[in-house]
Design an enzyme around this catalytic site. Structure first.
Site, PDB file in Angstrom:
ATOM      1  N   GLY A 255     -13.664   4.064   4.235  1.00 45.37           N
ATOM      2  CA  GLY A 255     -12.935   3.376   3.182  1.00 45.37           C
ATOM      3  C   GLY A 255     -12.332   4.242   2.106  1.00 45.37           C
ATOM      4  O   GLY A 255     -11.639   3.725   1.219  1.00 45.37           O
ATOM      5  N   PRO A 299     -14.656   7.201   8.484  1.00 46.74           N
ATOM      6  CA  PRO A 299     -13.321   7.051   7.911  1.00 46.74           C
ATOM      7  C   PRO A 299     -12.251   6.696   8.946  1.00 46.74           C
ATOM      8  O   PRO A 299     -12.343   7.067  10.108  1.00 46.74           O
ATOM      9  CB  PRO A 299     -13.030   8.452   7.353  1.00 46.74           C
ATOM     10  N   GLY A 300     -11.244   5.943   8.490  1.00 47.25           N
ATOM     11  CA  GLY A 300     -10.053   5.698   9.296  1.00 47.25           C
ATOM     12  C   GLY A 300      -8.855   6.271   8.555  1.00 47.25           C
ATOM     13  O   GLY A 300      -8.348   7.356   8.842  1.00 47.25           O
ATOM     14  N   ARG A 301      -8.461   5.548   7.500  1.00 47.83           N
ATOM     15  CA  ARG A 301      -7.258   5.895   6.737  1.00 47.83           C
ATOM     16  C   ARG A 301      -7.230   7.352   6.254  1.00 47.83           C
ATOM     17  O   ARG A 301      -6.223   8.038   6.415  1.00 47.83           O
ATOM     18  CB  ARG A 301      -7.196   4.967   5.519  1.00 47.83           C
ATOM     19  N   CYS A 368      13.706 -12.181   9.286  1.00 47.90           N
ATOM     20  CA  CYS A 368      14.065 -13.395   8.546  1.00 47.90           C
ATOM     21  C   CYS A 368      12.920 -13.808   7.653  1.00 47.90           C
ATOM     22  O   CYS A 368      12.200 -14.776   7.943  1.00 47.90           O
ATOM     23  CB  CYS A 368      14.394 -14.520   9.513  1.00 47.90           C
ATOM     24  N   TYR A 397      -3.151   1.579   9.844  1.00 48.00           N
ATOM     25  CA  TYR A 397      -3.014   0.133   9.688  1.00 48.00           C
ATOM     26  C   TYR A 397      -1.562  -0.328   9.636  1.00 48.00           C
ATOM     27  O   TYR A 397      -1.249  -1.329   9.006  1.00 48.00           O
ATOM     28  CB  TYR A 397      -3.757  -0.355   8.435  1.00 48.00           C
TER      29      TYR A 397
HETATM   30  N1  LLP Z   1     -15.929   0.979   8.911  1.00 45.24           N
HETATM   31  C1  LLP Z   1     -15.794  -0.365   8.970  1.00 45.24           C
HETATM   32  C2  LLP Z   1     -16.952  -1.175   9.348  1.00 45.24           C
HETATM   33  C3  LLP Z   1     -14.562  -0.957   8.669  1.00 45.24           C
HETATM   34  O1  LLP Z   1     -14.460  -2.272   8.700  1.00 45.24           O
HETATM   35  C4  LLP Z   1     -13.467  -0.146   8.300  1.00 45.24           C
HETATM   36  C5  LLP Z   1     -12.181  -0.751   7.986  1.00 45.24           C
HETATM   37  C6  LLP Z   1     -13.643   1.248   8.281  1.00 45.24           C
HETATM   38  C7  LLP Z   1     -14.890   1.777   8.578  1.00 45.24           C
HETATM   39  C8  LLP Z   1     -12.554   2.220   7.951  1.00 45.24           C
HETATM   40  O2  LLP Z   1     -11.988   2.032   6.685  1.00 45.24           O
HETATM   41  P1  LLP Z   1     -10.903   3.109   6.178  1.00 45.24           P
HETATM   42  O3  LLP Z   1     -11.587   4.416   6.056  1.00 45.24           O
HETATM   43  O4  LLP Z   1      -9.801   3.142   7.190  1.00 45.24           O
HETATM   44  O5  LLP Z   1     -10.407   2.549   4.893  1.00 45.24           O
HETATM   45  N2  LLP Z   1      -5.751  -3.450   7.067  1.00 45.24           N
HETATM   46  C9  LLP Z   1      -6.233  -2.919   5.809  1.00 45.24           C
HETATM   47  C10 LLP Z   1      -7.518  -2.156   5.992  1.00 45.24           C
HETATM   48  C11 LLP Z   1      -8.600  -2.947   6.694  1.00 45.24           C
HETATM   49  C12 LLP Z   1      -9.828  -2.098   6.918  1.00 45.24           C
HETATM   50  C13 LLP Z   1     -10.753  -2.749   7.849  1.00 45.24           C
HETATM   51  N3  LLP Z   1     -11.972  -2.028   8.022  1.00 45.24           N
HETATM   52  C14 LLP Z   1      -5.147  -2.050   5.192  1.00 45.24           C
HETATM   53  O6  LLP Z   1      -4.070  -1.935   5.758  1.00 45.24           O
HETATM   54  O7  LLP Z   1      -5.336  -1.504   4.108  1.00 45.24           O
END
Ligand code: LLP
Length: 442
Positions: A255, A299-301, A368, A397
């Site tokens: 996150g 982490p993802g983002r 649209c 995302y």
């Molecule tokens: N772990 C869990 C259990 C999660 O649900 C998520 C993201 C992550 C890790 C990774 O989070 P990150 O490091 O990527 O922030 N669609 C939204 C974000 C939704 C995130 C869902 N879960 C956006 O575009 O901001």
């Protein structure tokens, strides 16, 4: 270099530069890539991915004296190539449900690197997890009961080990749609349910090795993690006493936020976030005389967002009473984030990005929908139809939440590594749009 370009370039992948009056990433001229692969085009720069991963690894090694690990949150962007990068670098991959599991399997991700999440896993999701995953993160008691039934009737020898997802009762500060840790969130187990799940799993002979929580996505202040860790460690002190159980692994999710716009800079580095988590975990374990668990981050983002760039062609320039509009060949179908979360992006022209800004500009897509505006009121130079614009921080995302709205075909994706640009996902075709459709009977 003018102020506008100087302020925006640091948001692009490493090694982005202006050469011969054109935006380049390393030796790749973005206009040539657009020419070769078409637009809208998404690219991922491998060296920027590697750099973000190295920042996490160094920070964990420096800040946390015991074992540590990383999971890539596949929901940010998953493809066979991305899963291969994850696998080659020894990260776990977090898959939500059977769909993402099968992408990872197609990329030959082995069981011991595959972790499964999901707030409401279907039977198909649970069966895929049993077949292919090393770790399953249990979200709630009903899911655990269904899992135990499946395990009882299965003739397999090996089952995923379990982590239990705690709902700590506090979220991080972020858009309400991306908060998950609060008391009334749909995600995870309360502390009481956690204890019950642990007992039920253990008496069914399942191996519970981890405690997990995730408080939300795209936060910049790690403070709420400290309170969640306190709660988690109190719970562990209790399970140690009542059941003799302590987790091998503690995962406070992912996150960590990323800057998207020049106004978001400077941004606190990954190192600060990792240090905060590590110090609170160390201190909390020390105070309770608990053994140090493996610290696992997810982490993802913050791993992939900056490595991604979207390139669009300007189809039309319009003037209304008070606005200048650039109408692009992509928009909310490939990037719904501005419409969903009012996410704020920036952009640069691909050719002559150093031209001075002349006016606030609204960059919108062709769909649209009045909400199909990618960027509002961004100072930009005069731009003509046919020009290209590049939107940085497009790696997370966007494509994973993309759609076929208005018959949009999802963009091609390329991977830049060393001297080679490789197509890792072809552009959708017109036929792809109705390939699954069947006509009515006569
Ligand atoms: N772990 C869990 C259990 C999660 O649900 C998520 C993201 C992550 C890790 C990774 O989070 P990150 O490091 O990527 O922030 N669609 C939204 C974000 C939704 C995130 C869902 N879960 C956006 O575009 O901001």
């Amino acid at each position: 270099m003018n102020d506008m370009a100087a302020a925006r370039l640091p948001l692009f992948p490493l090694n982005t530069q202006i050469k011969d009056g054109r935006l380049h990433i390393g030796n790749f001229a973005l206009d040539e890539l657009a020419q070769e692969f078409g637009t809208p085009l998404y690219l991922y720069d491998r060296s920027t991915l590697d750099d973000a991963l190295a920042q996490y690894r160094t920070a964990l090694q420096t800040e946390y004296p015991a074992q540590s690990g990383l999971t890539y949150a596949g929901k940010a962007f998953l493809s066979i190539a991305m899963a291969q990068w994850v696998h080659q670098n020894g990260l776990f991959i977090d898959c939500t449900g059977a769909g993402e599991i099968m992408i990872a399997v197609a990329a030959s991700v082995p069981r011991d690197q595959l972790l499964v999440h999901g707030v409401s896993k279907s039977q198909e999701d649970l069966q895929a997890a049993i077949a292919y995953a090393g770790i399953l993160v249990v979200d709630h008691l009903g899911e655990l009961e269904r899992l135990i039934e499946l395990v009882k009737t299965s003739n397999r020898q090996k089952f995923p080990t379990l982590w239990l997802r705690l709902r700590p009762g506090m979220a991080v500060e972020t858009h309400s749609y991306t908060q998950t840790g609060q008391d009334d969130s749909k995600f995870g187990l309360s502390a009481l349910e956690f204890l019950q799940a642990l007992e039920e799993a253990q008496s069914a002979g399942l191996h519970v090795t981890g405690l997990h929580f995730h408080q939300g996505s795209h936060f910049h202040d790690p403070k709420p993690i400290a309170s969640a860790l306190e709660l988690a460690l109190d719970l562990i002190a209790e399970t140690r006493q009542s059941l003799g159980w302590v987790p091998q692994t503690l995962c406070p999710g992912g996150g960590w936020g990323t800057p998207y716009h020049e106004d978001d800079l400077p941004h606190r580095p990954i190192r600060e976030y990792v240090r905060f988590v590590a110090q609170h975990l160390l201190q909390g374990c020390h105070e309770r005389n608990l053994p140090l668990p493996t610290l696992h981050l997810e982490p993802g983002r913050s791993l992939v967002a900056r490595a991604g760039v979207a390139i669009y062609r300007v189809e039309a320039v319009k003037r209304t009473a008070t606005r200048r509009w650039l109408l692009l060949d992509g928009g909310m179908a490939d990037n719904p984030r501005p419409a969903l979360y009012r996410a704020r992006y920036t952009a640069l022209p691909v050719s002559q990005p150093e031209r001075p800004a002349t006016d606030a500009t609204w960059l919108a897509g062709p769909y649209c929908e009045s909400g199909d505006v990618l960027i509002e009121a961004l100072p930009m130079p005069d731009i003509s139809p046919g020009e290209l614009v590049a939107v940085p921080v497009s790696g997370a995302y966007q494509l994973s939440m993309s759609s076929n709205y208005n018959g949009a075909r999802r963009p091609a994706v390329i991977w830049l590594q060393d001297e080679t640009a490789t197509l890792i996902r072809r552009r959708e075709t017109l036929e792809d749009l109705y390939r699954r459709d069947l006509p009515l009977p006569n």
